[in-house]
Design an enzyme around this catalytic site. Structure first.
Site, PDB file in Angstrom:
ATOM      1  CG  ASP A 196      -3.463   3.290  -1.953  1.00  0.00           C
ATOM      2  OD1 ASP A 196      -4.407   2.493  -2.088  1.00  0.00           O
ATOM      3  OD2 ASP A 196      -3.190   3.854  -0.878  1.00  0.00           O
TER       4      ASP A 196
ATOM      5  CG  ASP B 235      -2.184  -0.771   1.013  1.00  0.00           C
ATOM      6  OD1 ASP B 235      -2.320  -1.371  -0.065  1.00  0.00           O
ATOM      7  OD2 ASP B 235      -3.023  -0.803   1.927  1.00  0.00           O
TER       8      ASP B 235
END
Length: 329
Positions: free
Chosen positions: A251, A208
């Site tokens: 993301d 992430d």
């Protein structure tokens, strides 16, 4: 591309053989192709640290990256050639079928002049199915077998060729399984590859981008997209050419390291630390960012679930601990 790939593997085998010389490894557990790799006298004379440095240079140096670039270029060229050949063959088939229609039409007119009954027969059993065949071919569709036996044979032959061509085209247009922004494999590719992949021999990294929403809110989506591209570049450069890097969306990224064991835990952590160092000290105008990574190996002890769940658990703990780091389940 295959020749370059084989040459590239020699660099990797040499790098692995150098590393084997730096520690107390069980050589019986090492593949023969690595174990039997001969080192030069000059390489044998190097210290353990020098051997490790040379191994790193072999698989992360400019020459290695140049090989990867050339392999990608050659593969793209091969794909283009195959697609062009497939399209040319389809056009040739369409012309042949159109010519067949013309010949059959002339033959039908001759028969009409002989007898009306035969004209009806030909119209019902030959011309209509043949006309339909050409329409379906032009619209790039399969032809349901209909009409005279000869036309059924032509239909079945065409359908076989069409299906084989379509399969080839689908493989060659594999680009539909890549993320448009970053060029990485996308979620569809991840789902497709995972179905046939033995994850007991691999490692899964969930990645992430930390506080990505604030990047979009502060700098705008264009800068956010540029950050995602930069993250994709860093991830691709950080791992081997045989490893698979995906962008699942937003993301979220995934890395599958193939044919590895938990013995390289420290290597994985070092890769993540180096990636974060690069992202936190950008050489361009992009804002600083970092990665939170949760990893799980296929040979991990005491798994709590499947490899994805365990990697997700590790990622959650990294975020709870303040982000910008790596935890291996």
């Amino acid at each position: 591309a295959l020749t370059l790939s084989n040459e590239l593997m020699n660099f990797e085998y040499e790098a692995m053989r150098l590393v084997l010389d730096t520690g107390d490894y069980d050589l019986e557990a090492v593949p023969a192709v690595v174990r039997e790799k001969e080192l030069s006298q000059q390489e044998k004379a190097l210290s353990a640290e020098e051997k490790r440095n040379k191994a790193i240079e072999l698989v992360f140096g400019d020459l290695y990256m140049d090989y990867k670039t050339r392999i990608k270029e050659n593969t793209s060229l091969c794909t283009k050639i195959l697609i062009d050949a497939s399209n040319d063959e389809r056009i040739r088939t369409d012309r042949m079928m159109t010519a067949l229609l013309t010949v059959q039409t002339i033959f039908t007119i001759v028969l009409l002049a002989i007898i009306l009954v035969y004209m009806v027969f030909v119209s019902v059993w030959v011309r209509r199915p043949l006309t339909r065949m050409v329409e379906l071919i032009k619209s790039n569709e399969l032809i349901p077998p209909a009409g005279a036996e000869e036309l059924r044979f032509v239909s079945e032959t065409y359908n076989t060729f069409y299906e084989e061509t379509q399969k080839t085209h689908d493989r060659l247009t594999y680009g539909t399984m890549h993320d448009a922004l970053t060029g990485l494999y996308n979620r569809s590719a991840y789902n497709y590859m995972r179905r046939d992949m033995d994850m007991t021999k691999n490692a899964l990294l969930l990645v992430d981008v930390d506080k990505f929403k604030s990047v979009n809110d502060t700098y705008g989506h264009d800068v956010g997209d540029a950050v995602l591209k930069r993250v994709a570049e860093v991830l691709k450069d950080s791992f081997r050419s045989t490893d698979l890097v995906f962008r699942l969306g937003g993301d979220e990224f995934v890395v599958i390291m193939v044919n590895v064991t938990s013995s390289i835990r420290d290597v994985v952590k070092n890769k993540v630390e180096e990636a974060n160092r690069i992202l936190q000290h950008p050489s361009d105008d992009l804002p600083q960012t970092s990665l939170s990574v949760g990893a799980a190996f296929g040979d991990r002890e005491n798994p709590d679930g499947d490899i994805f769940k365990d990697a997700d658990t590790a990622l959650y703990q990294v975020k709870e601990a303040g982000r910008c780091g790596c935890l291996i389940y």
